[in-house]
Write a protein that holds these residues in place. Sequence first.
Motif, PDB file in Angstrom:
ATOM      1  N   VAL A 204       0.668  -1.344  -0.069  1.00  0.00           N
ATOM      2  CA  VAL A 204      -0.073   0.137   0.129  1.00  0.00           C
ATOM      3  C   VAL A 204       0.851   1.714   0.067  1.00  0.00           C
ATOM      4  CG1 VAL A 204      -1.617   1.041   1.397  1.00  0.00           C
ATOM      5  CG2 VAL A 204      -2.448  -1.069   1.230  1.00  0.00           C
ATOM      6  N   TRP A 205       1.953   1.548   1.178  1.00  0.00           N
ATOM      7  CA  TRP A 205       3.082   2.494   0.806  1.00  0.00           C
ATOM      8  C   TRP A 205       3.418   3.056  -0.640  1.00  0.00           C
ATOM      9  CZ3 TRP A 205       2.681   6.250   3.677  1.00  0.00           C
ATOM     10  CH2 TRP A 205       1.775   6.806   4.594  1.00  0.00           C
ATOM     11  N   LEU A 206       3.738   1.100  -0.910  1.00  0.00           N
ATOM     12  CA  LEU A 206       4.275   1.970  -2.875  1.00  0.00           C
ATOM     13  C   LEU A 206       3.524   2.222  -3.761  1.00  0.00           C
ATOM     14  CD1 LEU A 206       7.017   0.929  -4.165  1.00  0.00           C
ATOM     15  CD2 LEU A 206       5.368  -1.035  -4.264  1.00  0.00           C
ATOM     16  N   ALA A 207       2.410   1.552  -3.385  1.00  0.00           N
ATOM     17  CA  ALA A 207       1.406   2.267  -4.081  1.00  0.00           C
ATOM     18  C   ALA A 207       0.785   3.779  -3.969  1.00  0.00           C
ATOM     19  CB  ALA A 207      -0.122   1.789  -3.828  1.00  0.00           C
ATOM     20  N   VAL A 208       0.933   4.442  -3.219  1.00  0.00           N
ATOM     21  CA  VAL A 208       1.134   5.263  -2.095  1.00  0.00           C
ATOM     22  C   VAL A 208       2.639   6.655  -2.853  1.00  0.00           C
ATOM     23  CG1 VAL A 208       0.887   7.479  -0.366  1.00  0.00           C
ATOM     24  CG2 VAL A 208       0.104   5.364  -0.542  1.00  0.00           C
ATOM     25  N   VAL A 209       3.236   5.885  -3.029  1.00  0.00           N
ATOM     26  CA  VAL A 209       4.923   6.449  -3.328  1.00  0.00           C
ATOM     27  C   VAL A 209       4.548   6.347  -4.632  1.00  0.00           C
ATOM     28  CG1 VAL A 209       7.132   6.058  -3.669  1.00  0.00           C
ATOM     29  CG2 VAL A 209       5.905   6.072  -1.722  1.00  0.00           C
ATOM     30  N   MET A 210       4.353   5.866  -5.717  1.00  0.00           N
ATOM     31  CA  MET A 210       4.291   5.068  -7.089  1.00  0.00           C
ATOM     32  C   MET A 210       3.528   6.558  -7.645  1.00  0.00           C
ATOM     33  SD  MET A 210       4.308   1.456  -7.782  1.00  0.00           S
ATOM     34  CE  MET A 210       3.158   1.971  -9.272  1.00  0.00           C
ATOM     35  N   ALA A 211       1.998   6.293  -6.638  1.00  0.00           N
ATOM     36  CA  ALA A 211       1.355   7.542  -7.037  1.00  0.00           C
ATOM     37  C   ALA A 211       1.436   9.551  -7.161  1.00  0.00           C
ATOM     38  CB  ALA A 211       0.169   7.214  -6.064  1.00  0.00           C
ATOM     39  N   ALA A 212       2.580   9.454  -5.653  1.00  0.00           N
ATOM     40  CA  ALA A 212       2.671  11.111  -5.557  1.00  0.00           C
ATOM     41  C   ALA A 212       4.324  11.371  -7.111  1.00  0.00           C
ATOM     42  CB  ALA A 212       3.815  10.855  -4.730  1.00  0.00           C
ATOM     43  N   VAL A 213       5.138  10.220  -7.623  1.00  0.00           N
ATOM     44  CA  VAL A 213       5.382  10.111  -8.452  1.00  0.00           C
ATOM     45  C   VAL A 213       4.965  10.173  -9.477  1.00  0.00           C
ATOM     46  CG1 VAL A 213       7.404   8.773  -9.288  1.00  0.00           C
ATOM     47  CG2 VAL A 213       7.354   8.593  -7.001  1.00  0.00           C
ATOM     48  N   GLY A 214       4.507   9.960  -9.193  1.00  0.00           N
ATOM     49  CA  GLY A 214       3.753  10.050 -10.527  1.00  0.00           C
ATOM     50  C   GLY A 214       3.566  11.131 -10.809  1.00  0.00           C
ATOM     51  N   VAL A 215       2.049  11.380 -10.116  1.00  0.00           N
ATOM     52  CA  VAL A 215       2.006  13.301  -9.997  1.00  0.00           C
ATOM     53  C   VAL A 215       2.422  14.754  -9.536  1.00  0.00           C
ATOM     54  CG1 VAL A 215       0.103  15.092  -8.396  1.00  0.00           C
ATOM     55  CG2 VAL A 215      -0.660  12.536  -9.027  1.00  0.00           C
ATOM     56  N   CYS A 216       3.519  14.283  -9.444  1.00  0.00           N
ATOM     57  CA  CYS A 216       5.098  15.110  -8.821  1.00  0.00           C
ATOM     58  C   CYS A 216       5.456  14.735 -11.233  1.00  0.00           C
ATOM     59  CB  CYS A 216       6.262  14.996  -8.054  1.00  0.00           C
ATOM     60  SG  CYS A 216       5.141  14.901  -6.696  1.00  0.00           S
ATOM     61  N   THR A 217       5.806  14.211 -10.580  1.00  0.00           N
ATOM     62  CA  THR A 217       6.856  13.847 -12.567  1.00  0.00           C
ATOM     63  C   THR A 217       6.482  13.987 -13.618  1.00  0.00           C
ATOM     64  OG1 THR A 217       7.007  11.849 -12.371  1.00  0.00           O
ATOM     65  CG2 THR A 217       8.919  12.809 -10.521  1.00  0.00           C
ATOM     66  N   HIS A 218       4.658  13.448 -13.989  1.00  0.00           N
ATOM     67  CA  HIS A 218       4.445  13.311 -14.646  1.00  0.00           C
ATOM     68  C   HIS A 218       5.256  11.704 -15.990  1.00  0.00           C
ATOM     69  CE1 HIS A 218       1.625  16.080 -13.654  1.00  0.00           C
ATOM     70  NE2 HIS A 218       1.983  17.232 -13.306  1.00  0.00           N
ATOM     71  N   SER A 219       5.465  10.797 -15.102  1.00  0.00           N
ATOM     72  CA  SER A 219       6.178  10.105 -16.418  1.00  0.00           C
ATOM     73  C   SER A 219       6.076   8.695 -16.070  1.00  0.00           C
ATOM     74  CB  SER A 219       7.938  10.610 -15.737  1.00  0.00           C
ATOM     75  OG  SER A 219       9.015   9.480 -16.274  1.00  0.00           O
ATOM     76  N   PHE A 220       5.281   7.973 -17.107  1.00  0.00           N
ATOM     77  CA  PHE A 220       4.809   6.545 -16.443  1.00  0.00           C
ATOM     78  C   PHE A 220       6.390   5.941 -16.282  1.00  0.00           C
ATOM     79  CE2 PHE A 220       4.149   2.465 -18.328  1.00  0.00           C
ATOM     80  CZ  PHE A 220       3.550   2.254 -17.583  1.00  0.00           C
ATOM     81  N   MET A 221       7.697   6.267 -17.245  1.00  0.00           N
ATOM     82  CA  MET A 221       8.980   5.410 -16.685  1.00  0.00           C
ATOM     83  C   MET A 221       8.913   5.254 -15.310  1.00  0.00           C
ATOM     84  SD  MET A 221      10.688   3.585 -18.258  1.00  0.00           S
ATOM     85  CE  MET A 221      11.472   2.773 -19.089  1.00  0.00           C
ATOM     86  N   LYS A 222       9.093   7.005 -14.774  1.00  0.00           N
ATOM     87  CA  LYS A 222       9.563   6.821 -13.100  1.00  0.00           C
ATOM     88  C   LYS A 222       8.761   5.787 -12.095  1.00  0.00           C
ATOM     89  CE  LYS A 222      12.138  11.229 -14.295  1.00  0.00           C
ATOM     90  NZ  LYS A 222      12.649  12.670 -13.993  1.00  0.00           N
ATOM     91  N   VAL A 223       7.362   6.060 -12.848  1.00  0.00           N
ATOM     92  CA  VAL A 223       6.285   5.100 -11.653  1.00  0.00           C
ATOM     93  C   VAL A 223       6.608   3.958 -12.215  1.00  0.00           C
ATOM     94  CG1 VAL A 223       3.833   4.318 -11.411  1.00  0.00           C
ATOM     95  CG2 VAL A 223       4.468   6.914 -11.837  1.00  0.00           C
ATOM     96  N   VAL A 224       7.598   3.579 -13.168  1.00  0.00           N
ATOM     97  CA  VAL A 224       7.653   2.093 -13.652  1.00  0.00           C
ATOM     98  C   VAL A 224       8.882   2.161 -12.437  1.00  0.00           C
ATOM     99  CG1 VAL A 224       8.368   0.293 -15.064  1.00  0.00           C
ATOM    100  CG2 VAL A 224       6.468   1.509 -15.198  1.00  0.00           C
ATOM    101  N   VAL A 225      10.182   2.564 -12.588  1.00  0.00           N
ATOM    102  CA  VAL A 225      11.244   2.570 -12.227  1.00  0.00           C
ATOM    103  C   VAL A 225      10.430   2.199 -10.771  1.00  0.00           C
ATOM    104  CG1 VAL A 225      13.261   3.726 -11.207  1.00  0.00           C
ATOM    105  CG2 VAL A 225      12.854   3.433 -13.970  1.00  0.00           C
ATOM    106  N   THR A 226      10.073   2.877 -10.020  1.00  0.00           N
ATOM    107  CA  THR A 226       9.341   3.225  -8.508  1.00  0.00           C
ATOM    108  C   THR A 226       8.631   2.148  -8.341  1.00  0.00           C
ATOM    109  OG1 THR A 226       9.072   5.539  -8.662  1.00  0.00           O
ATOM    110  CG2 THR A 226       8.220   4.376  -7.019  1.00  0.00           C
ATOM    111  N   TYR A 227       8.457   1.170  -9.072  1.00  0.00           N
ATOM    112  CA  TYR A 227       7.623   0.039  -8.909  1.00  0.00           C
ATOM    113  C   TYR A 227       8.622  -0.847  -8.289  1.00  0.00           C
ATOM    114  CZ  TYR A 227       5.556  -4.388  -9.229  1.00  0.00           C
ATOM    115  OH  TYR A 227       5.075  -5.873  -8.837  1.00  0.00           O
ATOM    116  N   PHE A 228       9.271  -1.126  -9.461  1.00  0.00           N
ATOM    117  CA  PHE A 228      10.680  -2.303  -9.627  1.00  0.00           C
ATOM    118  C   PHE A 228      11.596  -1.818  -8.132  1.00  0.00           C
ATOM    119  CE2 PHE A 228       9.322  -2.872 -14.004  1.00  0.00           C
ATOM    120  CZ  PHE A 228       8.839  -4.127 -13.888  1.00  0.00           C
TER     121      PHE A 228
END
Length: 109
Positions: free
Chosen positions: A12-36
């Motif tokens: 759940v915390w990882l999903a929150v961090v991924m959402a924050a990265v996606g909202v702040c950076t507008h980059s799908f690739m950075k969200v994927v890197v954050t997930y991995f």
Amino acid sequence: MANESALRSCLVWLAVVMAAVGVCTHSFMKVVVTYFVGMLGIAGVLLPDWDYFDRDVSSWCTSITVDDIGPNDVQRPGSHRFRFYPIRTVIYATIYGFGLYKWWSYITH
């Protein structure tokens, strides 16, 4: 059961961090890197065989036997999980610190 709840809360915390990265950076690739990176970090903490690694670092090259696990360990699994070993703490802090530094460098640029 405690590992399942810890895994759920970490995901759940990882999903929150991924959402924050996606909202702040507008980059799908950075969200994927954050997930991995997050999944590797979670797996590094929750998946290891703690009976094996919950020994002195010099014993890690030898196999563990049933005699190495005491009767208290069998009755109360996980009760000694976070026993403090300075060398293991330094190893974890170095690996996770470097990983977080590289992840943060990628996310912010």
